[in-house]
Design a protein around this motif. Structure first.
Motif, mmCIF file in Angstrom:
data_model
loop_
_atom_site.group_PDB
_atom_site.id
_atom_site.type_symbol
_atom_site.label_atom_id
_atom_site.label_comp_id
_atom_site.label_asym_id
_atom_site.label_seq_id
_atom_site.Cartn_x
_atom_site.Cartn_y
_atom_site.Cartn_z
ATOM 1 N N LEU A 162 0.823 -1.205 0.000
ATOM 2 C CA LEU A 162 0.000 0.000 0.000
ATOM 3 C C LEU A 162 0.862 1.261 0.000
ATOM 4 C CD1 LEU A 162 -3.026 0.872 0.232
ATOM 5 C CD2 LEU A 162 -2.681 0.995 2.700
ATOM 6 N N CYS A 163 1.999 1.184 0.667
ATOM 7 C CA CYS A 163 2.869 2.358 0.776
ATOM 8 C C CYS A 163 3.829 2.495 -0.395
ATOM 9 C CB CYS A 163 3.657 2.306 2.078
ATOM 10 S SG CYS A 163 2.633 2.509 3.537
ATOM 11 N N GLU A 200 -4.647 9.563 4.163
ATOM 12 C CA GLU A 200 -5.467 9.283 2.983
ATOM 13 C C GLU A 200 -5.388 7.818 2.591
ATOM 14 O OE1 GLU A 200 -4.620 13.422 3.469
ATOM 15 O OE2 GLU A 200 -3.208 11.726 3.240
ATOM 16 N N LYS A 201 -4.184 7.247 2.598
ATOM 17 C CA LYS A 201 -4.035 5.819 2.266
ATOM 18 C C LYS A 201 -4.735 4.954 3.305
ATOM 19 C CE LYS A 201 0.401 6.255 -0.164
ATOM 20 N NZ LYS A 201 1.854 5.962 -0.113
#
Length: 331
Positions: free
Chosen positions: A142-143, A154-155
């Protein structure tokens, strides 16, 4: 059980809906460090930072203070049931824990995202889901880790997780609280046992190499750290007992151990435990191969000459040396 493209890292019970964290929780990033008072109404208060969320869980020791405006102090509070998530840093991003009780008077820095449950959602359930996401590597994906990773608010808010009914979330969280507490207690006992065995190992070695195996009369030795020695033993300097001392060279290498047809250089961890670990090595390629100078030899003693303080001087005997391994400049 089925997979969903919105949450590809897990399989969820078919009856459970999925929802983004931002839909079921309020996600808030903390404030930038402020070491100066901007307005007379600003208040100085302790703040939560990434160092307070180590691998073992929330640790509020070593608090530090910074300034908050009254608005910030009200908005960036920490309540029981909040999930606090480390926002950035190569080693800690995505690490999280639950706030067990209201932290009255505390705020949090922008190294922390606060995840506060809406409605009947249970933050403890969310904590366990986030821990699973980190363990499975999904947080890393995800990062998009390349340089310095950040799990931004936000993620985090966009991340899709299971969202069973609140009552079921609480039942699951209660179960996991009990089970993980028991497991943690067993781990603590095993760690204590290991520590005791390590002390016994040191004591056994110390007695054997300074007193011998027989109950013999002792006299004062010539070395302060040895103390007394058997009467029939003599003291001598190490240099009279060894044929040579050598160290390797500094070379670049990959993080993987070499295969049988590749050359490698030992890491300091190959020696740090007191046993020779040939797998603690890295592959050397390209021009650095020509700089390798000291092969590992069977029957030699390896000593860490540069490492963190607790490992400097740690030694290991090589009972069998692979043909493709060399010493680094730190051994």
């Amino acid at each position: 059980m089925s997979a969903d493209s919105r949450a590809p890292w897990l399989q969820v019970v078919d009856e459970w809906p999925l929802a983004s964290i931002g839909l079921t929780h309020q996600v808030t990033l903390g404030k930038m460090l402020a070491d100066k008072q901007s307005e007379p109404t600003d208040v100085l208060r302790p703040y939560l930072r990434a160092a307070h969320i180590p691998p073992g869980g929330l640790d509020l020791s070593d608090p530090k203070l910074m300034w908050f405006s009254p608005t910030e102090a009200a908005r960036l509070d920490l309540r029981r049931g909040d999930v606090v998530v480390v926002e950035g840093g190569m080693g800690g991003y995505g690490r999280c824990d639950i706030v067990p009780d209201d932290l009255t008077g505390w705020g949090f820095q922008n190294s922390i995202n606060r995840v506060r449950a809406r409605g009947d959602n249970d933050g403890r359930f969310t904590k366990y889901v986030l821990q699973l996401a980190r363990w499975t590597g999904y947080i890393e994906v995800l990062c998009s880790v390349s340089t310095m990773p950040h799990l931004t608010a936000e993620k985090l808010a966009a991340m899709v997780i299971p969202n069973p009914p609140g009552e079921l979330q609480s039942r699951i969280a209660d179960f996991l609280d009990r089970e993980t507490a028991e497991i943690d207690a067993l781990i603590a006992k095993q760690e204590q046992l290991i520590a005791t065995l390590q002390e016994d190992r040191i004591a056994t070695i110390t007695h054997a190499v300074t007193r011998g195996l027989d109950s013999e009369q002792t006299v004062a030795g010539g070395s302060v750290w040895v103390g007394e020695r058997p009467r029939t033993w003599t003291d001598t300097k190490l240099k009279y007992l060894i044929a040579s001392v050598e160290s390797g060279t500094s070379v670049n290498g990959s993080d993987t151990s070499p295969s049988a047809d590749e050359l490698g250089v030992l890491k300091t961890s190959a020696v740090s435990t007191g046993r020779f670990v040939p797998g603690a090595s890295k592959t050397v390629v390209g021009e650095d191969v020509e700089r390798l100078s000291s092969p590992v030899r069977t029957g030699t003693l390896l000593v860490n000459r540069a490492n963190s303080p607790q490992f400097v001087g740690s030694a290991a005997y090589v009972d069998h040396a692979p043909d493709n391994l060399y010493l680094s400049d730190k051994i």
